[in-house]
Design a protein around this motif. Structure first.
Motif, PDB file in Angstrom:
ATOM      1  N   CYS A 124      36.653  -7.460   0.415  1.00 56.72           N
ATOM      2  CA  CYS A 124      36.350  -6.354   1.329  1.00 56.72           C
ATOM      3  C   CYS A 124      34.928  -6.435   1.874  1.00 56.72           C
ATOM      4  O   CYS A 124      34.707  -6.276   3.070  1.00 56.72           O
ATOM      5  N   HIS A 125      33.973  -6.697   0.994  1.00 54.80           N
ATOM      6  CA  HIS A 125      32.566  -6.666   1.397  1.00 54.80           C
ATOM      7  C   HIS A 125      32.060  -8.004   1.922  1.00 54.80           C
ATOM      8  O   HIS A 125      30.919  -8.087   2.370  1.00 54.80           O
ATOM      9  N   GLY A 126      32.880  -9.043   1.867  1.00 52.41           N
ATOM     10  CA  GLY A 126      32.469 -10.359   2.347  1.00 52.41           C
ATOM     11  C   GLY A 126      31.760 -11.156   1.263  1.00 52.41           C
ATOM     12  O   GLY A 126      31.159 -10.593   0.348  1.00 52.41           O
ATOM     13  N   SER A 127      31.835 -12.486   1.360  1.00 52.04           N
ATOM     14  CA  SER A 127      31.239 -13.337   0.328  1.00 52.04           C
ATOM     15  C   SER A 127      29.734 -13.150   0.230  1.00 52.04           C
ATOM     16  O   SER A 127      29.144 -13.331  -0.833  1.00 52.04           O
ATOM     17  N   GLY A 128      29.094 -12.777   1.337  1.00 49.20           N
ATOM     18  CA  GLY A 128      27.653 -12.542   1.321  1.00 49.20           C
ATOM     19  C   GLY A 128      27.290 -11.079   1.216  1.00 49.20           C
ATOM     20  O   GLY A 128      26.114 -10.721   1.327  1.00 49.20           O
ATOM     21  N   ALA A 129      28.293 -10.214   1.016  1.00 46.76           N
ATOM     22  CA  ALA A 129      28.112  -8.762   0.863  1.00 46.76           C
ATOM     23  C   ALA A 129      27.630  -8.079   2.133  1.00 46.76           C
ATOM     24  O   ALA A 129      27.108  -6.970   2.078  1.00 46.76           O
ATOM     25  N   GLY A 131      29.543  -7.008   4.418  1.00 46.45           N
ATOM     26  CA  GLY A 131      30.522  -6.019   4.837  1.00 46.45           C
ATOM     27  C   GLY A 131      31.302  -6.424   6.076  1.00 46.45           C
ATOM     28  O   GLY A 131      31.204  -7.540   6.572  1.00 46.45           O
ATOM     29  N   ALA A 132      32.087  -5.499   6.568  1.00 47.90           N
ATOM     30  CA  ALA A 132      32.898  -5.688   7.774  1.00 47.90           C
ATOM     31  C   ALA A 132      33.239  -4.297   8.292  1.00 47.90           C
ATOM     32  O   ALA A 132      32.823  -3.295   7.713  1.00 47.90           O
ATOM     33  N   LYS A 133      33.969  -4.230   9.366  1.00 53.54           N
ATOM     34  CA  LYS A 133      34.330  -2.933   9.927  1.00 53.54           C
ATOM     35  C   LYS A 133      35.121  -2.134   8.901  1.00 53.54           C
ATOM     36  O   LYS A 133      36.172  -2.547   8.425  1.00 53.54           O
ATOM     37  N   GLN A 139      23.759  -5.140   1.749  1.00 50.12           N
ATOM     38  CA  GLN A 139      22.446  -5.760   1.817  1.00 50.12           C
ATOM     39  C   GLN A 139      21.397  -4.843   2.442  1.00 50.12           C
ATOM     40  O   GLN A 139      20.205  -5.098   2.304  1.00 50.12           O
ATOM     41  N   ASP A 140      21.840  -3.811   3.143  1.00 44.34           N
ATOM     42  CA  ASP A 140      20.868  -2.918   3.780  1.00 44.34           C
ATOM     43  C   ASP A 140      20.537  -1.753   2.849  1.00 44.34           C
ATOM     44  O   ASP A 140      20.989  -1.701   1.711  1.00 44.34           O
ATOM     45  N   LEU A 242      29.747   2.472  10.085  1.00 42.69           N
ATOM     46  CA  LEU A 242      30.755   1.818   9.259  1.00 42.69           C
ATOM     47  C   LEU A 242      31.942   1.348  10.098  1.00 42.69           C
ATOM     48  O   LEU A 242      32.520   0.291   9.838  1.00 42.69           O
ATOM     49  N   TYR A 243      32.287   2.111  11.105  1.00 42.99           N
ATOM     50  CA  TYR A 243      33.432   1.765  11.947  1.00 42.99           C
ATOM     51  C   TYR A 243      33.037   1.448  13.384  1.00 42.99           C
ATOM     52  O   TYR A 243      33.858   0.996  14.169  1.00 42.99           O
TER      53      TYR A 243
END
Length: 288
Positions: A124-129, A131-133, A139-140, A242-243
């Motif tokens: 969900c959060h991506g391999s690098g964290a 995120g995505a929609k 990271q922030d 987030l969206y």
């Protein structure tokens, strides 16, 4: 026309096949090759009996040697867990704030947490964290529920808006399409765009939207739109969405609301693993 080949006295017998004057000799295989071939057949039969080989309705035959890759992996995992039992016990029992003050524990927790994250969280959060929609960037420094070790630990442990854990963090934005007129939704969307530093689609509507915001949104997002972490209400002034923060996406958010869910990880991970991934997420750059 092809010249008829001459048959020599020492030529082997043929198979009887002939094409365009070419005869196929019937040369036997070397005796050593034949015996090796027979041995491979015997070895293959023995292997299929000794090791898992024949598929069944539910599973393959186990083989009389009882060997399996699954059992080997389980043994290796058990050995690794036994080797790390001491430091995992320490990680699960110390105060969360003390982890960062212990270099050995911090290093282990970060490394172990990265493995936990890649296994359970990266989908969900991506391999690098990043995120995505619909999935937060870890990271922030924009945290809906807070970015301290304790707050991250609570979020990971109990999840967000799920029915599996009664202690899950919970917030719900109303679907204002059922509460406001279409014109009012357009006004408040324009106002929120202005709050975040964007150029509203309609400046006059943005001005009228301030009152709509105060009457309907300020209770959670604050009079100034900076949000409220105790309710999981996002800051609408930081341009972190987030969206999405464009007019159409904001219009959908206000009209229909959003309801993202995060599972509680205390039902799948040990306390040491939860603390490890908490440490890993905290040190990514956005922890507080």
């Amino acid at each position: 026309m092809a010249k008829e080949p001459q048959i020599q006295d020492n030529d082997p017998e043929t198979t009887g096949h002939e094409w365009d004057g070419i005869r196929e000799f019937n040369n036997p295989l070397p005796r050593w090759w034949v015996w090796v071939f027979y041995l491979t057949i015997i070895w293959g039969i023995w292997y299929s009996v000794a090791y898992p080989a024949w598929p069944g309705i539910k599973e393959a035959t186990a083989g009389y040697m009882g060997w399996s890759t699954r059992a080997n992996v389980a043994e290796e995992i058990a050995a690794a867990e036994a080797a790390n039992a001491g430091i995992n016990e320490k990680l699960a029992s110390v105060e969360l704030a003390a982890i960062q003050g212990d270099d050995e524990l911090q290093g282990y927790a970060t490394s172990a947490g990265a493995a936990v994250f890649r296994t359970w969280c990266a989908q969900c959060h991506g391999s690098g964290a990043a995120g995505a929609k619909g999935y937060p960037n870890l990271q922030d420094d924009a945290w809906l529920w807070g970015g301290t070790m304790e707050e991250i630990h609570t979020t990971v442990t109990h999840g967000i808006r799920n029915e599996e854990d009664p202690d899950a963090r919970y917030s719900q934005m109303p679907a204002f399409g059922e509460l406001l007129e279409k014109e009012e939704i357009g006004q408040v969307v324009n106002y929120v765009m202005a709050l975040s530093g964007q150029e509203p689609r309609n400046a006059e509507a943005a001005t009228a939207g301030e009152q709509v915001f105060v009457d309907n949104c300020a209770a959670c997002h604050g009079d100034d739109g900076t949000g409220d972490r105790t309710q999981g209400a996002p800051n609408l002034t930081d341009a972190i969405w987030l969206y999405g923060g464009d007019y159409d996406t904001l219009h959908d958010t206000v009209t229909y609301s959003r309801f993202g869910v995060m599972p509680p990880w205390n039902q799948r991970l040990s306390e040491a693993e939860i603390r490890a991934v908490t440490t890993y997420v905290h040190q990514l750059g956005g922890g507080e």
